[in-house]
Design a protein around this motif. Sequence first.
Motif, PDB file in Angstrom:
ATOM      1  N   PRO A 177      12.407   5.493  -0.723  1.00  0.00           N
ATOM      2  CA  PRO A 177      12.829   5.861  -2.085  1.00  0.00           C
ATOM      3  C   PRO A 177      11.737   5.648  -3.130  1.00  0.00           C
ATOM      4  O   PRO A 177      11.858   6.133  -4.247  1.00  0.00           O
ATOM      5  CB  PRO A 177      13.999   4.911  -2.379  1.00  0.00           C
ATOM      6  N   ASP A 178      10.680   4.917  -2.770  1.00  0.00           N
ATOM      7  CA  ASP A 178       9.650   4.563  -3.747  1.00  0.00           C
ATOM      8  C   ASP A 178       8.392   5.419  -3.630  1.00  0.00           C
ATOM      9  O   ASP A 178       7.304   4.984  -4.005  1.00  0.00           O
ATOM     10  CB  ASP A 178       9.274   3.076  -3.579  1.00  0.00           C
ATOM     11  N   GLY A 179       8.535   6.613  -3.095  1.00  0.00           N
ATOM     12  CA  GLY A 179       7.379   7.500  -2.974  1.00  0.00           C
ATOM     13  C   GLY A 179       6.718   7.456  -1.612  1.00  0.00           C
ATOM     14  O   GLY A 179       5.624   7.995  -1.436  1.00  0.00           O
ATOM     15  N   GLY A 180       7.368   6.826  -0.646  1.00  0.00           N
ATOM     16  CA  GLY A 180       6.816   6.758   0.709  1.00  0.00           C
ATOM     17  C   GLY A 180       6.859   8.115   1.392  1.00  0.00           C
ATOM     18  O   GLY A 180       7.760   8.916   1.146  1.00  0.00           O
TER      19      GLY A 180
ATOM     20  N   ASP B  14      -4.689   7.515  -4.524  1.00  0.00           N
ATOM     21  CA  ASP B  14      -5.761   6.509  -4.592  1.00  0.00           C
ATOM     22  C   ASP B  14      -5.296   5.368  -5.497  1.00  0.00           C
ATOM     23  O   ASP B  14      -4.593   5.614  -6.480  1.00  0.00           O
ATOM     24  CB  ASP B  14      -7.046   7.100  -5.180  1.00  0.00           C
ATOM     25  N   ARG B  15      -5.707   4.179  -5.171  1.00  0.00           N
ATOM     26  CA  ARG B  15      -5.355   3.051  -6.035  1.00  0.00           C
ATOM     27  C   ARG B  15      -6.427   1.971  -5.901  1.00  0.00           C
ATOM     28  O   ARG B  15      -6.942   1.723  -4.811  1.00  0.00           O
ATOM     29  CB  ARG B  15      -3.987   2.473  -5.639  1.00  0.00           C
TER      30      ARG B  15
ATOM     31  N   PRO C 126       0.849  -1.201   0.000  1.00  0.00           N
ATOM     32  CA  PRO C 126       0.000   0.000   0.000  1.00  0.00           C
ATOM     33  C   PRO C 126       0.884   1.249   0.000  1.00  0.00           C
ATOM     34  O   PRO C 126       1.953   1.261   0.618  1.00  0.00           O
ATOM     35  CB  PRO C 126      -0.778  -0.118   1.308  1.00  0.00           C
ATOM     36  N   SER C 127       0.453   2.289  -0.687  1.00  0.00           N
ATOM     37  CA  SER C 127       1.314   3.465  -0.850  1.00  0.00           C
ATOM     38  C   SER C 127       1.658   4.133   0.483  1.00  0.00           C
ATOM     39  O   SER C 127       2.737   4.694   0.632  1.00  0.00           O
ATOM     40  CB  SER C 127       0.651   4.480  -1.773  1.00  0.00           C
TER      41      SER C 127
ATOM     42  N   PRO D 165      -6.841 -15.260  -5.360  1.00  0.00           N
ATOM     43  CA  PRO D 165      -7.179 -13.953  -5.930  1.00  0.00           C
ATOM     44  C   PRO D 165      -7.262 -12.898  -4.811  1.00  0.00           C
ATOM     45  O   PRO D 165      -7.587 -13.239  -3.671  1.00  0.00           O
ATOM     46  CB  PRO D 165      -8.570 -14.165  -6.544  1.00  0.00           C
ATOM     47  N   TYR D 166      -6.949 -11.679  -5.135  1.00  0.00           N
ATOM     48  CA  TYR D 166      -7.003 -10.621  -4.132  1.00  0.00           C
ATOM     49  C   TYR D 166      -7.337  -9.289  -4.793  1.00  0.00           C
ATOM     50  O   TYR D 166      -7.244  -9.131  -6.022  1.00  0.00           O
ATOM     51  CB  TYR D 166      -5.682 -10.520  -3.360  1.00  0.00           C
ATOM     52  N   GLY D 167      -7.724  -8.367  -3.957  1.00  0.00           N
ATOM     53  CA  GLY D 167      -8.008  -7.020  -4.447  1.00  0.00           C
ATOM     54  C   GLY D 167      -7.684  -6.025  -3.350  1.00  0.00           C
ATOM     55  O   GLY D 167      -7.683  -6.370  -2.162  1.00  0.00           O
ATOM     56  N   ARG D 168      -7.355  -4.803  -3.743  1.00  0.00           N
ATOM     57  CA  ARG D 168      -7.043  -3.785  -2.724  1.00  0.00           C
ATOM     58  C   ARG D 168      -7.536  -2.420  -3.170  1.00  0.00           C
ATOM     59  O   ARG D 168      -7.385  -2.053  -4.337  1.00  0.00           O
ATOM     60  CB  ARG D 168      -5.543  -3.751  -2.436  1.00  0.00           C
ATOM     61  N   LEU D 169      -8.108  -1.716  -2.213  1.00  0.00           N
ATOM     62  CA  LEU D 169      -8.505  -0.321  -2.444  1.00  0.00           C
ATOM     63  C   LEU D 169      -7.690   0.562  -1.512  1.00  0.00           C
ATOM     64  O   LEU D 169      -7.557   0.258  -0.323  1.00  0.00           O
ATOM     65  CB  LEU D 169      -9.990  -0.124  -2.116  1.00  0.00           C
TER      66      LEU D 169
END
Lengths: 369, 158
Positions: free
Chosen positions: A152-155, A327-328, A145-146, A302-306
């Motif tokens: 370094p990856d946008g955290g 948002d993702r 999750p963001s 299977p998985y999903g994330r909001l």
Amino acid sequence: MGTVISNSGISRQGMIRVWLVAVLLACSLMTAPSSYAGLTTEFLAFPTVTAVNRSQSPAGHGVIRDDFVPAIDLFFMADYDEFRVLAELFSEANGTHVTHLERFQVGWLPEPDLAVWLGRFHNPIGFWNTAFHHGRYLQTSISRPSIVEFEPDGGILPMHVTGLFVEKTVNTARSSWQYAFSLGAGPYFKENLKAVDLFRSEESSVNLVSSLRLSWRPAGAENNQLGLFISNSVIPGAVSKFEELKQLVRGVYADWNFQSVRMTSAVYSINSDVKEAGVRTNGGFINSYLQLEVPWNADWTPYGRLERSFGDQKDPFLSYVDAFIRDRSLIGIRYDFTHNQTLKLELGRMDFASSNYNQAMIQWSAVFP
Amino acid sequence: MERSISVMRRHLLFVFSVLLLCNIVGVASADGKKVVLVASAHLKHLSLTRVEVRQLFLGGSIKKNDTRLVPVINDIDPLLYEIFLQKIVFMSARTYERRLISRILHKGGQRIQFSSKLVSFENSLATEPGRITFMWESKAHTLPGIVVIEELWPGSVN
């Protein structure tokens, strides 16, 4: 000789370095005795290869449209009496950052339920950061999750801290309580957050991070947990007008297994106090994620994330981090084709402050030995 | 038309009978066989709660009577291992094994050994202090130098 960047964006030298480090460490550690004169050791290697396709490559995000990223996470542990050393070395050949000693902790474990660590560790700020570390094989999804993305990856939160880390577990007949407290030097800001590097001194100003987390697990269902946390950071800036960020993070999380669904979720409330050219600006926002995993059988999941941000326009710090995903929405599937190897496919849409793109990723990951 | 329905019924009855038979055979292989926790004889007074047993096999460190317990996962018999997963740790094999690795990655510690990877599993149980595992009760009584600590599963499918 300059670094050679191929068309796909991979540094060939970086790639060679990744595999060289992996092979050398693997050979030396796997052939070492696992127990000698009271000293016991453990070694784990988590290799991954990720192929990424994006619908576009926004400027300033440090990513390219089509990417192919080999990486390896090497973990080493040594135990002697009540003392323990953990080291996690992560190497990734994506052309931006190559090899980092992500964790190096020296611990004193006077009793089974108490650990006192000194060194560089993952900040106990929520669930994800200390559940999976850099071992991508362990997490069901490809991406993190963001809000818990590494610096370094946008955290935007301090994921690595160097200092003191104490973990205590209290078991009762009906449940288990875990306390985690950390205090130490956190990141500074220069284009993105930069955590303290144990071997490179780039920034000398004091940047204190303190975190406290409390989690609860019911007895008989130890793979379920609920938790709450708070973290306070002072993050100095190393860019022209950005002088300092005071960041207060509070949140709750859950990792819960229902009959046939695993739910991992967290809500973060972030307050930022930014000092720019002598003027302080205060604001904050809420970020949350919800990941659901529905295993079909032992092999297919299977998985999903909001992921959603609320009030993010009010946070004065976010305007400095273009690469933060606000948002993702994503769906994916994990296929465990052997007991220690997996293939994952993930499709997602990501929204940034002023742009968005779709992304498809496929990843092979494993754990050895 | 009626004839084809009758043939279909007969086929269904046959398939149902085969499935029932398989099920009975499958149950019979576990029914009546108790799963017990065993350790070397010097731990004969050891007492563990069910929560402690779970913690131990999830990678937790437990010390009793100045002896650090060293669990061994008995995976030689697939049915026994499956009962352990379903009745003791309540996880699938993949989830359980990922959980053990995740714990090591976070806190360190030794990986729990699987009996199939030990050269002399039964001998090490009797001779190495702190070793603890689970097995069929009938098997436990045939091994010298080990004691039954407690019953983990009564052997009933209900």
